[in-house]
Scaffold this motif. Structure first.
Motif, mmCIF file in Angstrom:
data_model
loop_
_atom_site.group_PDB
_atom_site.id
_atom_site.type_symbol
_atom_site.label_atom_id
_atom_site.label_comp_id
_atom_site.label_asym_id
_atom_site.label_seq_id
_atom_site.Cartn_x
_atom_site.Cartn_y
_atom_site.Cartn_z
ATOM 1 N N THR A 135 5.488 5.609 3.177
ATOM 2 C CA THR A 135 5.194 6.274 1.896
ATOM 3 C C THR A 135 6.184 7.412 1.668
ATOM 4 O O THR A 135 6.698 7.584 0.563
ATOM 5 C CB THR A 135 3.742 6.819 1.906
ATOM 6 O OG1 THR A 135 2.859 5.734 2.152
ATOM 7 C CG2 THR A 135 3.383 7.475 0.592
ATOM 8 N N TRP A 159 -3.061 1.458 8.204
ATOM 9 C CA TRP A 159 -3.600 2.827 8.043
ATOM 10 C C TRP A 159 -2.793 3.816 8.888
ATOM 11 O O TRP A 159 -2.476 4.914 8.439
ATOM 12 C CB TRP A 159 -5.075 2.826 8.449
ATOM 13 C CG TRP A 159 -5.741 4.165 8.353
ATOM 14 C CD1 TRP A 159 -6.317 4.715 7.250
ATOM 15 C CD2 TRP A 159 -5.902 5.130 9.400
ATOM 16 N NE1 TRP A 159 -6.815 5.956 7.543
ATOM 17 C CE2 TRP A 159 -6.576 6.239 8.853
ATOM 18 C CE3 TRP A 159 -5.541 5.172 10.738
ATOM 19 C CZ2 TRP A 159 -6.900 7.374 9.604
ATOM 20 C CZ3 TRP A 159 -5.847 6.291 11.492
ATOM 21 C CH2 TRP A 159 -6.527 7.372 10.919
ATOM 22 N N VAL A 174 0.841 -1.209 0.000
ATOM 23 C CA VAL A 174 0.000 0.000 0.000
ATOM 24 C C VAL A 174 0.875 1.257 0.000
ATOM 25 O O VAL A 174 0.584 2.223 -0.722
ATOM 26 C CB VAL A 174 -0.948 -0.017 1.230
ATOM 27 C CG1 VAL A 174 -1.761 1.256 1.297
ATOM 28 C CG2 VAL A 174 -1.865 -1.205 1.169
ATOM 29 N N ARG A 208 -0.428 14.161 -0.150
ATOM 30 C CA ARG A 208 0.758 13.738 0.612
ATOM 31 C C ARG A 208 0.530 13.981 2.100
ATOM 32 O O ARG A 208 0.877 13.147 2.941
ATOM 33 C CB ARG A 208 1.990 14.518 0.141
ATOM 34 C CG ARG A 208 2.543 13.990 -1.161
ATOM 35 C CD ARG A 208 3.737 14.793 -1.614
ATOM 36 N NE ARG A 208 4.238 14.302 -2.888
ATOM 37 C CZ ARG A 208 5.242 14.842 -3.539
ATOM 38 N NH1 ARG A 208 5.865 15.908 -3.057
ATOM 39 N NH2 ARG A 208 5.644 14.340 -4.684
ATOM 40 N N CYS A 242 1.698 6.814 -6.768
ATOM 41 C CA CYS A 242 0.622 7.759 -7.148
ATOM 42 C C CYS A 242 1.021 9.191 -6.791
ATOM 43 O O CYS A 242 0.827 10.121 -7.582
ATOM 44 C CB CYS A 242 -0.675 7.406 -6.425
ATOM 45 S SG CYS A 242 -1.375 5.861 -6.972
ATOM 46 N N LEU A 243 1.581 9.362 -5.601
ATOM 47 C CA LEU A 243 1.914 10.716 -5.138
ATOM 48 C C LEU A 243 3.140 11.283 -5.858
ATOM 49 O O LEU A 243 3.427 12.473 -5.770
ATOM 50 C CB LEU A 243 2.159 10.719 -3.623
ATOM 51 C CG LEU A 243 0.937 10.404 -2.770
ATOM 52 C CD1 LEU A 243 1.319 10.290 -1.304
ATOM 53 C CD2 LEU A 243 -0.129 11.468 -2.943
ATOM 54 N N PHE A 272 -2.022 11.382 3.588
ATOM 55 C CA PHE A 272 -1.445 10.064 3.878
ATOM 56 C C PHE A 272 -0.555 10.108 5.115
ATOM 57 O O PHE A 272 -0.405 9.105 5.800
ATOM 58 C CB PHE A 272 -0.640 9.555 2.669
ATOM 59 C CG PHE A 272 -1.504 8.902 1.635
ATOM 60 C CD1 PHE A 272 -1.941 7.602 1.813
ATOM 61 C CD2 PHE A 272 -1.903 9.588 0.504
ATOM 62 C CE1 PHE A 272 -2.757 6.989 0.864
ATOM 63 C CE2 PHE A 272 -2.713 8.989 -0.449
ATOM 64 C CZ PHE A 272 -3.143 7.689 -0.270
ATOM 65 N N ALA A 314 0.873 4.055 -2.868
ATOM 66 C CA ALA A 314 0.610 5.466 -2.546
ATOM 67 C C ALA A 314 1.773 6.345 -2.998
ATOM 68 O O ALA A 314 1.564 7.429 -3.566
ATOM 69 C CB ALA A 314 0.406 5.615 -1.038
#
Lengths: 332, 426
Positions: free
Chosen positions: A211, A204, A126, A145, A133-134, A148, A130
């Motif tokens: 990330t 989470w 994950v 950003r 994508c970021l 997250f 992320a």
């Protein structure tokens, strides 16, 4: 010339006096110790801090693991040899926790052996998704950003309580399910769903940290490599597997090791969210150590210390593995 | 000039003497208490009055969570740190840290007022005559019942003397007829479960301080598990949580999601404030098991600790709180059951509490004479918390199919034996 005159200028002559004292001391020390040993003098303050706050507690912990009683002072703790370790390892069959004297310890070990790989795989997957994508030119990139990363800044207890309110019988999630005509589910009552949410909540809460590390790694990959691949008509997937992943390998390795160590140490969120339940379905090793050493009375510091030494050994193995892997990675 | 110099010297000397006297008199003690019932909030006016009557003293009431008192305080005490005094609930378990207040308090009055409860603070030493603290309030387990739901369902409320099984049967009928989520709920607490167990004949601890695993305990666990399996009780409390975690869902009763809630007297004030007359409710006499109609006694005590640098001030403050007038004032403000004999006999007026709450308090107090000797013995046992933790952990495992009842009983015994061994005494 530079250092001396600069100090005098910056401090307006005030620092000159200690420098005059320190310099002969250092020169004397250098003459006495020799130039090769001088770095140890500068390392000494840090070494003392590490000895006092890291190594000494480990030594004390080892000592406690060989002693009994619920007293804290070493002088009041009788030596019991390996009895605490014997209690932990007293098992008829190591694959059946019920056959062990410390069944909860082995249940916690079993849970950790499932939780750690599942959580690490999910976390890295994950976090990488992320980060990729970021790393793209998307609208509101800065906002996402931040989004997250926000959970990382929350206290684990706040995270756990928030998710408890969401997941409990009369919680927000069941409210949504009922609004759309579905039956509510008692998420934390069944071992499988409780385990799923344990992984979900911890991922989470911490994925933002990994990330950010992966994002920094992605940004260090030169753009011209991708441009060259584009000119060769490479698909996005091919560029990802042939360029991104190999170049990101050293960062992924760091993330992997940090993630494993953090995962083995998981405690706070789960302790508040499930208390290790239902039954002992989400009890991990650290919770076992905490309960034995602090929550249950009289406190069995010796047994808790023995269990924590075993956990420390596992972490040491992971650290050694990381050093080995990173050395291999550097070599080739 | 000389006159001025003499004057200045005299003034300086006077100031120095005053400052030194001030330093000598300024004494401060820290008291840990939580904010429920007999705690920091309700003790604050008394502490202020004490400070006013004893110039130079400061009583610092530090509000901490109940979890801190249960889990952190013992570790602080073991390391020789922590507050000078605290309101604690593990009366026997912390006995080795208590300060003997005998030189500082009215011993005859303490013995007369608190009699049997003082023994709970003396730990394993039956010969001790020490005064270790002031029992603050008595708490009593008990059941809250939603009468409005009974009326709505047209089911008669079981009378005094009804068994646990009869209550389960009646509340099941009510929840079915009214669509209420659950029939019965019980806090996830070994103390609450002990009420059920002792009424089923469990001894839990013998006269020699050894754990007892008997048929009574087995029957109680089997009944309790059956109620969870058939949906009489929700899995949320005992089923969903693991380890020794304490949990309660009194909000379910406040929101009329359960017909019967087994908690305790300490939530009366909350019930009064949050529900009041919104629906018809009452506290009912203890349900009966095959052996007795008992509930568990409990309560807290304001104790001083040995490591304090101001033992005299600690003793003086505790003696002050224990004085009938002050004690009555705190008890009234906290809407709790007094533990002092004169207040029990003379009664306490609870200004502001509703008639329903006053009646509920009377019901709770009426359970005291019915408590089984085993309940008192268990409450004063040094290893009570070890057994309570073992019961919550193991029963939850049974509910989740990890253990059968017989294995759970073996494990409870083993857990308590290990705790006794860890404490280094038999």
């Amino acid at each position: 010339m530079g250092f001396r005159s600069q100090t005098a200028e910056v401090a307006g002559g005030i620092i000159v006096l200690p420098a005059r004292i320190i310099e002969p001391v250092m020169t004397g020390l250098q003459k006495f110790l020799g130039i090769k040993r001088m770095p140890w003098v500068f390392l000494l303050p840090n070494l003392l801090a590490v000895l006092l706050f890291s190594l000494l507690p480990v030594v004390v912990n080892v000592f406690y693991s060989f002693t009994g009683s619920d007293r804290l002072y070493p002088s009041e703790r009788p030596f019991v040899g390996t009895s605490n370790y014997a209690t932990l390892f007293d098992c008829g069959n190591y694959f059946d926790a019920s056959s062990c004297a410390s069944d909860l310890f082995w249940r916690a070990v079993g849970n950790s052996l499932i939780f750690v790989p599942v959580q690490v795989i999910c976390m890295i997957g994950v976090a990488l998704l992320a980060a990729v994508c970021l790393n793209r030119e998307i609208k509101g990139r800065g906002f996402f950003r931040a989004v997250f990363f926000f959970p990382v800044m929350l206290s684990p207890v706040v995270v756990a309580l928030t998710w408890q309110w969401i997941l409990q019988r009369n919680g927000a999630l069941n409210g949504i399910l009922m609004t759309i005509g579905l039956e509510p589910v008692n998420w934390l009552v069944f071992p499988n769903t409780a385990f799923f949410w344990s992984v979900f909540v911890t991922v989470w809460a911490h994925m933002g940290f990994y990330t950010i590390i992966l994002l920094a790694g992605l940004q260090s990959i030169p753009k011209d490599v991708y441009e060259a691949a584009k000119m060769d008509s490479a698909t996005n997937w091919r560029a990802f597997t042939r360029i991104t992943l190999p170049l990101l390998k050293p960062v992924l390795l760091v993330v992997f090791v940090l993630c494993v160590i953090r995962s083995v140490q998981t405690f706070d969120e789960l302790y508040v969210l499930t208390g290790g339940g239902p039954g002992s379905a989400t009890m991990l090793i650290v919770q076992y150590i905490y309960e034995v050493g602090f929550a249950v009375q009289p406190r069995n510091f010796g047994l808790a210390a023995a269990a924590s030494i075993l956990l420390g050994i596992v972490l040491l193995i992971f650290t050694a593995l990381q050093l080995r892997l990173s050395r291999n990675s550097q070599n080739g | 000039m000389t006159f001025t110099r003499i004057g200045l010297r005299a003034a300086s000397a006077l100031l120095a003497v005053t400052a030194l006297t001030g330093i000598a008199q300024a004494q401060e003690i820290t008291v840990y208490c939580d904010d429920i019932g007999f705690g920091c909030v309700t003790m604050a006016p008394i502490a202020k009055r004490f400070e006013a009557e004893n110039p130079g003293t400061t009583i610092k009431l530090e509000t901490v969570s109940y979890q801190t008192i249960v889990e952190s305080l013992p570790v602080q005490l073991e390391s020789g740190e922590g507050p000078d005094a605290a309101i604690i609930t593990d009366l026997g378990g912390l006995s080795r840290y208590y300060l003997d207040l005998t030189p500082y308090v009215n011993v005859a009055s303490f013995e007369k007022e608190y009699g049997q409860v003082l023994q709970w603070l003396r730990g394993a030493d039956p010969s001790s005559k020490a005064i270790n603290g002031m029992p603050t309030s008595l708490t009593v387990n008990g059941a809250y019942v939603n009468l409005a739901l009974f009326e709505q369902a047209g089911v008669p409320v079981p009378k005094e003397g009804a068994t646990w099984a009869e209550w389960a049967e009646a509340t099941r009928k009510v929840s079915k007829a009214t669509g209420t989520d659950f029939s019965m709920e019980m806090d996830r607490s070994g103390h609450r479960f002990a009420s059920l167990a002792i009424s089923y004949g469990a001894e839990l601890v013998d006269d020699k301080g050894q754990p007892v695993i008997d048929k009574g305990l087995k029957d109680a666990i089997e009944q309790f598990v059956a109620w969870h399996k058939d949906g009489t009780m929700p899995m949320d409390l005992w089923g969903a949580v693991g380890g020794a975690t304490h949990r309660e869902l009194f909000s379910d009763f406040l929101n009329a999601k359960t017909v019967f809630y087994f908690g305790g007297s300490w939530t009366l004030s909350q019930m009064d404030k949050e529900v009041g007359d919104l629906f018809d409710w009452e506290v009912v006499p203890a349900p009966c098991g095959p052996s007795s109609c008992t509930v568990m006694p409990g309560g807290g005590a304001l104790v001083g600790f040995k490591h304090t640098k101001n033992p005299e001030l600690v003793g003086k403050f505790i003696d002050y709180v224990a004085q009938t007038k002050n004690n009555a004032e705190i008890i009234a403000a906290s809407v709790e059951i007094p533990s002092s004999k004169s207040l029990i006999e003379g009664g306490v007026t609870y200004p502001g509490a509703s008639e329903r709450t006053q009646q509920s308090l009377s019901t709770f107090i009426a359970q005291i004479p019915k408590m089984a000797p085993a309940a008192y013995r268990f409450q004063g046992w040094r290893y009570q918390r070890a057994m309570m933790n073992a019961m919550t952990t193991r029963i939850s495992q049974v509910l989740n199919g990890e253990l059968d009842v017989d294995t759970a009983l073996d494990r409870i015994k083993q857990d308590v034996d290990l705790a006794i061994k860890a404490a280094g005494s038999k």
